[in-house]
Design an enzyme around this catalytic site. Structure first.
Site, PDB file in Angstrom:
ATOM      1  N   ALA A 429       0.859  -1.184   0.000  1.00  0.00           N
ATOM      2  CA  ALA A 429       0.000   0.000   0.000  1.00  0.00           C
ATOM      3  C   ALA A 429       0.891   1.229   0.000  1.00  0.00           C
ATOM      4  O   ALA A 429       2.058   1.146   0.361  1.00  0.00           O
ATOM      5  CB  ALA A 429      -0.896   0.008   1.228  1.00  0.00           C
ATOM      6  N   MET A 430       0.347   2.358  -0.433  1.00  0.00           N
ATOM      7  CA  MET A 430       1.133   3.602  -0.461  1.00  0.00           C
ATOM      8  C   MET A 430       0.235   4.769  -0.091  1.00  0.00           C
ATOM      9  O   MET A 430      -0.860   4.931  -0.629  1.00  0.00           O
ATOM     10  CB  MET A 430       1.733   3.772  -1.866  1.00  0.00           C
ATOM     11  CG  MET A 430       2.465   5.079  -2.082  1.00  0.00           C
ATOM     12  SD  MET A 430       3.936   5.239  -1.006  1.00  0.00           S
ATOM     13  CE  MET A 430       3.976   7.023  -0.796  1.00  0.00           C
ATOM     14  N   GLU A 431       0.758   5.614   0.817  1.00  0.00           N
ATOM     15  CA  GLU A 431      -0.070   6.625   1.478  1.00  0.00           C
ATOM     16  C   GLU A 431      -0.240   7.933   0.715  1.00  0.00           C
ATOM     17  O   GLU A 431      -0.553   8.950   1.330  1.00  0.00           O
ATOM     18  CB  GLU A 431       0.555   6.947   2.835  1.00  0.00           C
ATOM     19  CG  GLU A 431       1.913   7.676   2.782  1.00  0.00           C
ATOM     20  CD  GLU A 431       3.112   6.756   2.847  1.00  0.00           C
ATOM     21  OE1 GLU A 431       2.964   5.560   2.541  1.00  0.00           O
ATOM     22  OE2 GLU A 431       4.204   7.242   3.192  1.00  0.00           O
ATOM     23  N   ASN A 432      -0.083   7.960  -0.618  1.00  0.00           N
ATOM     24  CA  ASN A 432      -0.238   9.213  -1.375  1.00  0.00           C
ATOM     25  C   ASN A 432      -1.365  10.058  -0.772  1.00  0.00           C
ATOM     26  O   ASN A 432      -2.457   9.549  -0.523  1.00  0.00           O
ATOM     27  CB  ASN A 432      -0.596   8.915  -2.825  1.00  0.00           C
ATOM     28  CG  ASN A 432       0.256   7.823  -3.410  1.00  0.00           C
ATOM     29  OD1 ASN A 432       1.454   7.951  -3.469  1.00  0.00           O
ATOM     30  ND2 ASN A 432      -0.376   6.710  -3.796  1.00  0.00           N
ATOM     31  N   GLU A 465      -1.892   3.381   6.672  1.00  0.00           N
ATOM     32  CA  GLU A 465      -1.841   4.391   5.599  1.00  0.00           C
ATOM     33  C   GLU A 465      -2.566   5.671   6.001  1.00  0.00           C
ATOM     34  O   GLU A 465      -2.147   6.766   5.639  1.00  0.00           O
ATOM     35  CB  GLU A 465      -2.425   3.830   4.293  1.00  0.00           C
ATOM     36  CG  GLU A 465      -1.742   2.559   3.783  1.00  0.00           C
ATOM     37  CD  GLU A 465      -0.232   2.656   3.673  1.00  0.00           C
ATOM     38  OE1 GLU A 465       0.283   3.752   3.418  1.00  0.00           O
ATOM     39  OE2 GLU A 465       0.438   1.619   3.855  1.00  0.00           O
ATOM     40  N   GLU A 487       7.595   5.699   9.111  1.00  0.00           N
ATOM     41  CA  GLU A 487       7.125   4.317   9.152  1.00  0.00           C
ATOM     42  C   GLU A 487       6.959   3.793  10.576  1.00  0.00           C
ATOM     43  O   GLU A 487       6.046   3.023  10.852  1.00  0.00           O
ATOM     44  CB  GLU A 487       8.071   3.425   8.345  1.00  0.00           C
ATOM     45  CG  GLU A 487       8.166   3.802   6.871  1.00  0.00           C
ATOM     46  CD  GLU A 487       6.812   3.826   6.163  1.00  0.00           C
ATOM     47  OE1 GLU A 487       5.811   3.357   6.729  1.00  0.00           O
ATOM     48  OE2 GLU A 487       6.753   4.347   5.032  1.00  0.00           O
TER      49      GLU A 487
HETATM   50 ZN   LIG Z   1       4.111   3.189   5.759  1.00  0.00          ZN
END
Ligand SMILES: [Zn+2]
Length: 1024
Positions: A429-432, A465, A487
């Site tokens: 997953a990526m928190e854009n 996220e 993180e």
């Molecule tokens: Zn992260």
């Protein structure tokens, strides 16, 4: 970012040692141009090897991947590079040039004159040519510019590139980007333009920024005053992915300028940057999809930009798409305008100020479910046929958004929050900001096939996220060395928020498990401090490993427990408020804590012992009457029994907590800080036993004196529930780790788990099965089958009652369901007859119904694994894999397929996944992990990795999380010297990998396995 999720807790931890900032003088060889070094003998030092002359003090230089560039440009300047070993330099001292050197010198006078003239001339030319122009202005240069190296790298056109460093200069900052993109998803190309408004902070003549786009066709420059676009020249430096733009006029401090670049590029096929792929929908039609994954360094491959986290700016994004597609970006859509040929142009609102790695856009066929939360529209987007699996994610995201807004006392600043399930993606997953991307299995939930573990994973990753929307997006680390601030915090908040609003999921059990695994890796000598220098892309990529996540979160948990929940919350609210939209480093966090503690405790001093030192402490406890004598040393797995660790100078400030038989948990809230090598705790009364590190809130391992271990073992046998399940799991972990170190006999570890027949909780059983399973695997792979079976028979006997009580259903609390899943998986894996019969019956019924009959989700993998043992079952599962749309079910099938005992099938699976057509390539890690663990595939997995190394690296990138995992999982059960030499030899021939920390780590793990076997095999044979 959540790099990979199939088993994110078992990822390797690796880092490059902090060696980038040596304050050593540079060394340049002038010997190749004999007449250019007519220095007096006393002014030079002679290096014996290769007869090279050394001139010292030409500036700081870091040995890294740039050396090739430096070297070629140095040659242009009539120089070449030397071996930079400081040892060599030291040994060179005292050597003097031989009088009959290479120069033929007519007379001493001529030589002196020649020397003077040439030295002056060379110096002047170098200074004029190489120093930034701001050097000569009244304002001068920013400090960083002044340190510009004298030796320049070459640009793509063969000329000298005006900037030497990997980091960009800070004389120009971006204010706003306007990005216009027109992707063609079938040809996998895009055309684009970017307009960047910048401000000069110091006077300069050129602008250096990042770019890895392919064809820049036109660049124009405009100053705010003249408002006239002028076409300008650029120079490219592909190695650093930088370009230099030469302005037609001097850029003056405080003034704004506009750059516009038109370019085209390919849409990437390697899951980073702006990447695309095809997939088949439910009616078997080929579909196209494109998305972005920019963190950490890939925004530059989609648009030229200042691609460092501290260069925050705003973004206006416009996308031209085919009308059947939906386009999404960080911000809500402002307008949609139809163009010719069925095209539509979408424009998104200007973003908040943010870092480039958080920019995102997606184009594909999608549907969504949405809900409004106090003015923010939360949406889950999926490919159209899967929107029915989005309900659970929407409900979860809404709850978490509300929780975080309250807890942080800062509203989420955007009007929308999209969570998108991407059909094929490498990152978990990526928190854009405003547009969070997920792999499908980490966002979607299918009621019939998602197990309780799947739901937990999905909930945790959404929590992670969304926490990033504050930790990372709103407040961002200045540079990647502090990625743990992003993180570690997101991971801490993930578990903390779930404890508060989804308590029934018992996610603390997963966190404990993650802590145990990360400590195992953190005790290797190849570990790194949490905050570590990272400059090159390889080093930055390696920062995204479990250490940044789990150790970071563990330290925050320890601090929260020590300071109290209120103080902790105050400090982080203050930190977020003080640094909103800004960039920070670790000190800014500690300053906020110190402000809240009012300097009564120096949090910075305490926490730096944890973030700047690698590893963690072993606390040894000895009870004498009412006193508890404690001492600390580094817990270091390579330590020989009875010897002192090599790094005795390590010292941590450790919050010590304890519980005894004389009180319950609520009576021991206070902790004392051990900030010396040794100390004494007064217990106030004599006690029967003491357990230190309550609930494993501290990041350390505890070793007790023999009597104290005995007292704890007896207490567990008498009544284990006096201790919490966290403490029981913690004791099991600590004693097995200490046995590995040789501090306690292995037999005592087995004595401790003899109580397991009375264990009712998941965490202690999981931990015991982890350690015994590892020993079993090592024995089995070495061919000690009889011993391995005896070991498992012993463990099975301990747990037989709990196994018998299990039913093949989904009933009970989440924790009970996970325990069932763990126990039945264990029983069937080790071929317990009743288990296999029951599973086979369920599988046969399921197959007879053509896979339509629903199976209990928590035991589905176990049922499939038993079924996959038959030829018919395996083929049926494969057919099913290709026809279903639940990723949760697909993963269960894939795990079962990969446990086959037919090596041809296993090879086919790995090959097919690497090709990526039938099985997506990111799932390869998952397949290799399963194949490598079981006997017939054990050696096959490593052979496959070796044979396909180049292809793997090309597709997945050598430093990526997924490659780290593939290498670790295919080697971690090796325990012979022959295997060690083989793995070592392989990586010696892979220069791009051999430097990486994770390679050192896997070699160390094999060495430790060898030592473990040498130490314990005899005693195991004797007493098992
Ligand atoms: Zn992260």
């Amino acid at each position: 970012m959540e790099p990979f999720t199939n088993d994110r807790l078992q990822l390797p931890r690796n880092m490059i040692e902090n060696s980038m900032f040596e304050e050593e003088p540079d060394v340049v060889d002038l010997a190749k141009e004999p007449c250019l070094h007519p220095l007096e003998p006393d002014e030079v030092e002679y290096e014996p090897r290769g007869s090279r002359l050394l001139v010292r003090g030409l500036g700081e230089h870091e040995m890294d991947e740039d050396e090739e560039d430096y070297e070629s440009s140095a040659k242009l300047l009539g120089m070449s590079f030397m071996n930079r070993s400081s040892g060599l330099r030291n040994s060179a001292t005292g050597y003097r040039q031989s009088p009959d050197g290479a120069c033929s010198v007519p007379s001493a006078r001529t030589m002196v004159v020649c020397a003077f003239v040439v030295v002056v001339a060379v110096s002047v030319i170098m200074v004029i040519y190489l120093l930034p122009r701001c050097t000569f202005t009244k304002e001068g240069c920013h400090k960083k510019n002044q340190s510009i190296e004298l030796i320049q790298p070459l640009a793509a056109n063969g000329k000298l590139f005006p900037w030497t460093q990997i980091r960009l200069p800070t004389n120009i900052v971006p204010l706003r980007y306007e990005l216009n993109l027109h992707p063609n998803l079938t040809s996998m190309t895009f055309r684009a333009s970017v307009t960047i408004s910048v401000q000069a902070l110091q006077d300069t003549w050129n602008i250096i920024l990042h770019s890895a786009v392919q064809n820049i066709s036109r660049v124009t420059f405009m100053s705010a005053v003249s408002s006239q676009e002028k076409q300008v020249e650029i120079m490219q430096h592909p190695r650093h992915e930088q370009i230099a733009i030469f302005a037609p006029e001097a850029l003056l401090a405080g003034h704004n300028y506009t750059l516009k670049m038109e370019y085209s590029s390919n849409i990437s096929s390697s899951y980073r940057g702006f990447y695309g792929f095809s997939y088949t929908d439910e009616s078997n039609e080929k579909k196209y999809f494109a998305a972005t994954q920019f963190e950490p360094l890939a925004a530059r491959s989609a648009f030229p930009c200042f691609d460092e986290p501290a260069f925050k700016a705003t973004f206006i994004i416009r996308i031209i798409r085919d009308e059947q597609y939906t386009a999404l970006s960080n911000m809500p859509k402002k307008s949609s305008v139809p163009l010719e040929d069925g095209l539509v142009k979408d424009e998104f609102f200007e973003s908040v100020k943010m870092s480039t790695y958080l920019v995102a856009f997606i184009v594909g066929e999608m549907k969504n479910l949405s809900q409004d939360v106090n003015g923010t529209l939360v949406s889950i987007y999926t490919v159209p046929e899967k929107v029915g699996q989005a309900h659970h994610a929407l409900e979860t995201a809404v709850k978490l958004l509300e929780f975080y807004q309250n807890y942080f006392e800062i509203q989420y600043p955007l009007k929308k929050l999209d969570l998108v399930a991407i059909p094929d993606s490498k990152a978990g997953a990526m928190e854009n900001w405003g547009l969070v991307t997920f792999r499908e299995e980490t966002l979607l939930c299918d009621d019939n096939t998602s197990s309780v573990a799947d739901r937990k994973l999905m909930t945790k990753i959404i929590a992670h996220e969304l926490a990033h929307q504050w930790f990372g997006n709103l407040v961002t680390m200045r540079w990647w060395n502090d990625i743990w601030l992003n993180e570690g915090f997101a991971t801490f908040m993930e578990y903390f928020s779930l404890e508060k609003i989804f308590k029934e999921l018992s996610t603390y059990e997963d966190f404990l498990d993650a802590q145990f695994k990360i400590m195992k890796k953190d005790s290797l000598s190849s570990s790194r401090p949490l905050s570590t220098s990272a400059q090159t892309s390889g080093q930055i990529g390696e920062m995204f490993n479990a250490l940044s996540y789990i150790k970071g979160a563990s330290l925050l948990l320890m601090l929260k427990t020590f300071l109290s929940e209120d103080v902790f919350q105050h400090a982080i609210v203050l930190y977020l408020h003080n640094h909103s939209y800004g960039s920070i480093q670790s000190d800014d966090l500690w300053d906020s804590f110190n402000q809240v503690t009012n300097q009564t405790l120096d949090v910075k001093k305490m926490m730096e012992t944890w973030t700047l030192q690698k590893g963690f402490p072993l606390v040894t406890v000895q009870r004498k009457g009412k006193e508890l004598f404690v001492q600390q040393e580094r817990f270091f797995l390579n330590m020989k029994p009875g010897s002192q660790p090599s790094d005795a100078s390590y010292l941590w400030h450790i919050p010590l907590s304890y519980v005894t038989d004389r009180g319950n948990y609520s009576e021991y809230p206070s902790v004392s800080l051990l900030d010396k090598k040794a100390g004494v705790i007064n217990l106030t009364e004599e006690v029967g036993w003491v357990k230190v590190n309550i609930n494993m809130n501290g990041y350390y391992i505890v070793h007790y004196a023999d009597d104290d271990w005995e007292a704890l073992i007896k207490q567990l046998q008498r009544n284990p529930h006096v201790l919490s399940d966290k403490d029981r799991a913690n004791l099991i972990n600590n004693i097995f780790e200490l046995a590995g170190l040789g501090k306690v006999p292995l037999q005592r570890a087995f004595d401790l788990i003899n109580y397991l027949g009375n264990e009712t909780h998941t965490a202690p059983i999981t931990e015991a099965l982890f350690h015994t399973g590892l020993i079993y695997n090592l024995l089995e792979k070495l061919g000690h089958m009889d011993l391995a079976s005896r070991l498992m028979a012993r463990v099975f006997k301990l747990l037989q009652n709990q196994i018998k009580q299990q039913t093949w259903t989904d009933e009970g609390t989440p924790s009970m369901r996970e325990l069932r899943s763990v126990l039945l998986r264990f029983a069937c894996t080790y071929k317990q007859e009743n288990c296999c019969t029951a599973a086979m019956k369920l599988f046969d019924d399921w197959m007879a119904s053509n896979g339509t009959q629903s199976l209990p989700t928590d035991v589905m993998t176990t049922v499939f694994k038993v079924g996959a043992k038959t030829e018919k079952g395996w083929s049926f599962l494969l057919k099913k894999y290709n026809s279903i749309d639940s990723e949760a079910e697909k993963n269960k099938i894939l795990e079962a397929l990969a446990t086959s005992e037919d090596v041809q099938k296993l090879y086919w699976l790995m090959k097919t996944s690497l090709d990526g057509d039938i099985i997506e390539t990111p799932k390869l890690y998952f397949i290799i992990r399963t194949v490598g663990r079981h006997f017939p595939g054990h050696l096959l997995a490593w052979d496959f990795v070796k044979e396909n190394w180049n292809k793997l690296v090309k597709k997945l990138h050598v430093q990526s999380y997924i490659m780290q995992s593939i290498v670790a999982e295919s080697t971690y059960l090796f325990s012979t010297k022959a295997h060690l030499s083989e793995v070592q030899a392989f990586f010696e021939n892979q220069p791009e990998a051999n430097e990486l920390r994770y390679v050192q780590e896997v070699l160390e793990v094999i060495q430790l396995n060898i030592h473990w076997m040498e130490k314990n095999l005899k005693s195991l044979t004797w007493w098992l």
